[in-house]
Design a protein around this motif. Structure first.
Motif, mmCIF file in Angstrom:
data_model
loop_
_atom_site.group_PDB
_atom_site.id
_atom_site.type_symbol
_atom_site.label_atom_id
_atom_site.label_comp_id
_atom_site.label_asym_id
_atom_site.label_seq_id
_atom_site.Cartn_x
_atom_site.Cartn_y
_atom_site.Cartn_z
ATOM 1 N N ASP A 130 23.849 15.098 -7.753
ATOM 2 C CA ASP A 130 24.184 13.976 -7.316
ATOM 3 C C ASP A 130 23.028 13.333 -6.350
ATOM 4 O OD1 ASP A 130 24.273 14.780 -4.677
ATOM 5 O OD2 ASP A 130 26.544 15.420 -4.880
ATOM 6 N N TYR A 131 23.274 12.035 -5.925
ATOM 7 C CA TYR A 131 22.093 11.477 -5.019
ATOM 8 C C TYR A 131 22.851 11.027 -3.739
ATOM 9 C CZ TYR A 131 25.071 7.986 -7.469
ATOM 10 O OH TYR A 131 26.011 7.299 -8.183
ATOM 11 N N PHE A 132 23.813 11.732 -3.516
ATOM 12 C CA PHE A 132 24.448 11.591 -2.069
ATOM 13 C C PHE A 132 23.881 12.815 -1.050
ATOM 14 C CE2 PHE A 132 27.600 10.236 -5.014
ATOM 15 C CZ PHE A 132 27.709 8.949 -4.601
ATOM 16 N N GLY A 133 23.946 12.461 0.138
ATOM 17 C CA GLY A 133 23.795 13.522 1.174
ATOM 18 C C GLY A 133 22.260 14.122 1.258
ATOM 19 N N ASP A 134 21.441 13.111 0.796
ATOM 20 C CA ASP A 134 19.901 13.352 0.989
ATOM 21 C C ASP A 134 19.322 12.712 2.000
ATOM 22 O OD1 ASP A 134 20.500 14.836 -1.596
ATOM 23 O OD2 ASP A 134 19.744 13.349 -2.578
ATOM 24 N N ALA A 135 18.160 13.437 2.638
ATOM 25 C CA ALA A 135 17.667 12.673 3.410
ATOM 26 C C ALA A 135 16.077 11.873 2.694
ATOM 27 C CB ALA A 135 16.910 13.689 4.601
ATOM 28 N N THR A 136 15.748 10.866 3.161
ATOM 29 C CA THR A 136 14.560 10.328 2.495
ATOM 30 C C THR A 136 13.582 10.027 3.589
ATOM 31 O OG1 THR A 136 15.773 8.177 2.682
ATOM 32 C CG2 THR A 136 15.934 9.312 0.652
ATOM 33 N N TYR A 137 12.370 9.865 2.899
ATOM 34 C CA TYR A 137 11.192 9.700 3.772
ATOM 35 C C TYR A 137 10.175 8.428 3.122
ATOM 36 C CZ TYR A 137 12.692 13.811 5.991
ATOM 37 O OH TYR A 137 13.232 14.920 6.651
ATOM 38 N N SER A 138 9.653 7.461 3.762
ATOM 39 C CA SER A 138 8.800 6.380 3.267
ATOM 40 C C SER A 138 7.546 6.493 4.074
ATOM 41 C CB SER A 138 9.492 5.031 3.305
ATOM 42 O OG SER A 138 10.492 5.255 2.219
ATOM 43 N N VAL A 139 6.299 6.667 3.490
ATOM 44 C CA VAL A 139 5.137 6.497 4.184
ATOM 45 C C VAL A 139 4.410 5.439 3.587
ATOM 46 C CG1 VAL A 139 3.111 7.421 4.875
ATOM 47 C CG2 VAL A 139 5.151 9.090 4.803
ATOM 48 N N HIS A 140 3.679 4.066 4.291
ATOM 49 C CA HIS A 140 3.160 3.114 3.700
ATOM 50 C C HIS A 140 1.741 3.022 4.657
ATOM 51 C CE1 HIS A 140 6.362 2.299 0.910
ATOM 52 N NE2 HIS A 140 6.920 2.230 2.014
ATOM 53 N N ARG A 141 0.761 3.304 4.093
ATOM 54 C CA ARG A 141 -0.558 3.228 4.790
ATOM 55 C C ARG A 141 -1.654 2.407 4.267
ATOM 56 N NH1 ARG A 141 -1.452 7.415 8.384
ATOM 57 N NH2 ARG A 141 0.752 7.879 9.362
ATOM 58 N N THR A 142 -2.354 1.473 4.782
ATOM 59 C CA THR A 142 -3.366 1.235 4.399
ATOM 60 C C THR A 142 -4.640 1.936 4.803
ATOM 61 O OG1 THR A 142 -2.485 -1.176 4.638
ATOM 62 C CG2 THR A 142 -4.739 -1.249 4.384
ATOM 63 N N LEU A 143 -5.399 2.406 3.729
ATOM 64 C CA LEU A 143 -6.365 3.236 4.005
ATOM 65 C C LEU A 143 -7.835 2.633 3.939
ATOM 66 C CD1 LEU A 143 -5.177 6.541 2.102
ATOM 67 C CD2 LEU A 143 -4.963 6.002 4.292
ATOM 68 N N TYR A 144 -8.823 2.603 4.578
ATOM 69 C CA TYR A 144 -9.862 1.938 4.422
ATOM 70 C C TYR A 144 -10.904 3.020 4.524
ATOM 71 C CZ TYR A 144 -7.347 -2.131 6.735
ATOM 72 O OH TYR A 144 -6.406 -3.078 6.931
ATOM 73 N N PRO A 145 -12.235 2.534 3.861
ATOM 74 C CA PRO A 145 -13.319 3.396 4.117
ATOM 75 C C PRO A 145 -13.843 3.776 5.531
ATOM 76 C CG PRO A 145 -13.590 1.655 2.297
ATOM 77 C CD PRO A 145 -12.267 1.170 3.260
ATOM 78 N N GLU A 146 -14.080 4.662 5.594
ATOM 79 C CA GLU A 146 -14.350 5.295 7.119
ATOM 80 C C GLU A 146 -15.348 4.291 7.937
ATOM 81 O OE1 GLU A 146 -13.806 10.028 7.437
ATOM 82 O OE2 GLU A 146 -15.752 9.163 8.193
ATOM 83 N N GLY A 147 -14.928 3.989 8.842
ATOM 84 C CA GLY A 147 -15.653 2.992 9.830
ATOM 85 C C GLY A 147 -15.729 1.811 9.260
ATOM 86 N N MET A 148 -14.800 1.024 8.373
ATOM 87 C CA MET A 148 -14.580 -0.025 7.910
ATOM 88 C C MET A 148 -13.239 -0.711 8.250
ATOM 89 S SD MET A 148 -16.639 -0.274 4.475
ATOM 90 C CE MET A 148 -16.717 -1.913 4.247
ATOM 91 N N ALA A 149 -12.435 -0.004 9.092
ATOM 92 C CA ALA A 149 -11.231 -0.768 9.727
ATOM 93 C C ALA A 149 -11.275 -1.812 10.358
ATOM 94 C CB ALA A 149 -10.206 0.605 10.016
ATOM 95 N N PRO A 150 -10.602 -2.671 10.305
ATOM 96 C CA PRO A 150 -10.631 -3.863 11.048
ATOM 97 C C PRO A 150 -10.226 -3.272 12.582
ATOM 98 C CG PRO A 150 -9.226 -4.299 9.349
ATOM 99 C CD PRO A 150 -9.448 -2.964 8.974
ATOM 100 N N ALA A 151 -10.932 -3.902 13.625
ATOM 101 C CA ALA A 151 -10.874 -3.340 14.848
ATOM 102 C C ALA A 151 -9.308 -2.981 15.395
ATOM 103 C CB ALA A 151 -11.331 -4.545 15.715
ATOM 104 N N ASP A 152 -8.348 -3.766 14.933
ATOM 105 C CA ASP A 152 -7.026 -3.771 15.509
ATOM 106 C C ASP A 152 -6.525 -2.349 14.765
ATOM 107 O OD1 ASP A 152 -6.800 -4.857 13.238
ATOM 108 O OD2 ASP A 152 -5.071 -6.152 13.876
ATOM 109 N N GLN A 153 -6.993 -2.018 13.583
ATOM 110 C CA GLN A 153 -6.522 -0.970 12.926
ATOM 111 C C GLN A 153 -7.173 0.427 13.455
ATOM 112 O OE1 GLN A 153 -4.379 -0.913 10.120
ATOM 113 N NE2 GLN A 153 -3.769 -3.068 10.537
ATOM 114 N N GLN A 154 -8.253 0.119 13.772
ATOM 115 C CA GLN A 154 -8.881 1.255 14.376
ATOM 116 C C GLN A 154 -8.446 2.053 15.464
ATOM 117 O OE1 GLN A 154 -13.046 0.652 14.732
ATOM 118 N NE2 GLN A 154 -13.576 0.687 12.559
#
Lengths: 128, 324
Positions: B259-283
């Motif tokens: 069944d699909y009851f009684g389970d724990a679920t997790y979600s991860v959503h990330r924006t990955l930038y090339p190293e050193g290229m993330a916007p300042a507020d993301q860094q």
């Protein structure tokens, strides 16, 4: 019809749920318990071995048919049916469905068109 | 790569197996169908065949934002999901274009289905199953980079193995899913705490049926998975989406179809930038622990709001310093 409803609507948090006005049965999701027993008994062992869930029985398909048909009011345009206008994105002329509920982004989506022609009375012979 | 070498150490059996041992392990390999809900690798099956109808259910645009909670329902008390990479830093600093990362997904604290570990025999209650699905998408919602299973090799021609011991590619290589069961290892030259010494069991007079039962009773819910991802040769951001389920092993229907009851679920959503290229507020957020949790979406939103707020303060302060 059934594959479209199964793919797009039958998740337990959506319409694979007895709390909804439109209820959709699908393998691996909501089933009629007594029919599930029959379905398991008739499932080929190799399908079970492969991990497939047993197909819907005739009674369960009838249930889905009745549910889908109940979304149309005789005499009213099928475009007004919630089976069409709810899953259609608001930006494409549909009604608000749910968060992330824009199933069809356009009225030209093939699955949307399939639902539409089915509601307009198309049978399998017209799909050939 | 360290993670990859560890994987090879853990899974290789350096001694050739005797015929009867091979038979036992073949039987063991067939265990999943005896034991529970369809594997996450079944997602590629049509919805009317018990799969996900081609959706990955990671909450990405390619799945109409559908995620694990579209089906799996339950609470999440105390669980945690962790991500790591080798070379390190993928989830903290971003990716180096063209680099191949061995990625580890780990249920740090499994909370569901623990009582089903060891009950994975035919006619028993069912198995403890866990799993995850992940995908990397580019700006046009197309796959970004190249995925590969844990036992595969990435080359210019792509991944040479879609199906590994821990992870499997599906939807044409667009997404990767975790194998839900942890099979026991037959002991090789070195005895480890989690391997089963079949030879010793045979010498102790155990029958093949008894050994089979012992092997099946040693199946547990898998809690860690590796896969490979080769970062694209791009200077634009990549969206990483992951959904994971800590299953409870089920309580109804049949052991074969859980069944699909009684389970724990997790979600991860990330924006990955090339190293050193993330916007300042993301860094500013790069020190955040690469951990997904049941409330990761809310935590992520809070973190983003906090970093944006800090960035605004810094900008204001900079303007004040520039124009006192």
């Amino acid at each position: 019809m059934q594959p479209i409803l199964a793919k797009e609507c039958s998740m337990p948090a959506c319409h694979g749920n007895t709390a909804r006005r439109l209820q959709v049965l699908a393998p691996g999701r909501m089933r009629i318990a007594a029919e599930m027993v029959k379905a398991l008994a008739s499932q080929p062992p190799e399908d079970r071995q492969a991990g497939y869930h047993p197909q819907l029985t005739a009674a369960e398909i009838d249930f889905n048919f009745a549910q889908a048909r109940s979304m149309v009011v005789p005499g009213q345009p099928v475009a007004d049916s919630p089976l069409l206008n709810r899953p259609l994105a608001v930006s494409a002329g549909g009604m608000y469905h749910a968060a992330g509920g824009d199933i069809f982004t356009s009225a030209m989506d093939l699955d949307y068109v399939t639902l539409q022609v089915w509601l307009e009375g198309a049978g399998p012979e017209m799909c050939k | 790569m360290k993670a990859r070498r560890a994987l090879q150490r853990g899974s290789a059996n350096p001694r050739p197996m005797a015929g009867h041992q091979a038979k036992l392990l073949v039987l063991l390999a067939a265990a999943p169908w005896l034991c529970g809900f369809s594997s996450v690798s079944m997602f590629e099956a049509a919805a009317d065949h018990g799969g996900g109808g081609g959706y990955t259910f990671v909450g990405s645009p390619t799945s109409h934002d559908l995620d694990c909670t579209s089906c799996h329902q339950g609470s999440t008390a105390g669980g945690q999901l962790a991500l790591a990479s080798d070379p390190p830093g993928l989830f903290e600093r971003g990716f180096v274009p063209g680099t191949t990362y061995a990625i580890l997904v780990r249920l740090v604290a499994e909370v569901r289905g623990l009582d089903r570990n060891g009950t994975c025999q035919p006619d028993a209650g069912g198995c403890n199953r866990n799993g995850f699905v992940a995908e990397f998408l580019g700006g046009n919602h197309q796959p970004a980079g190249q995925l590969c299973s844990d036992t595969g090799q990435l080359s210019e021609q792509g991944c040479d193995s879609d199906s590994g011991a821990e992870t499997t590619l599906f939807t044409g290589g667009r997404a990767v899913s975790g194998v839900s069961l942890q099979q026991p290892q037959a002991c090789g030259g070195n005895l480890t705490s989690d391997c089963i010494d079949i030879q010793a069991l045979i010498q102790a007079g155990k029958t093949q049926d008894e050994i089979n039962q012992l092997l099946l009773a040693s199946v547990k819910g898998r809690t860690s998975w590796h896969f490979l991802w080769k970062a694209p040769l791009t200077t634009t951001a990549v969206a990483f989406h992951l959904g994971a389920v800590d299953g409870d092993g089920g309580t109804q229907v049949t052991p074969e179809h859980n069944d699909y009851f009684g389970d724990a679920t997790y979600s991860v959503h990330r924006t990955l930038y090339p190293e050193g290229m993330a916007p300042a507020d993301q860094q500013a957020a790069c020190g955040a622990s690469p951990v997904g949790s049941p409330s990761s979406a809310h935590a992520g939103a809070l973190l983003a709001a906090a970093t944006a707020w800090l960035a605004r303060i810094f900008r204001r302060r900079s303007r004040q310093e520039a124009n006192p």
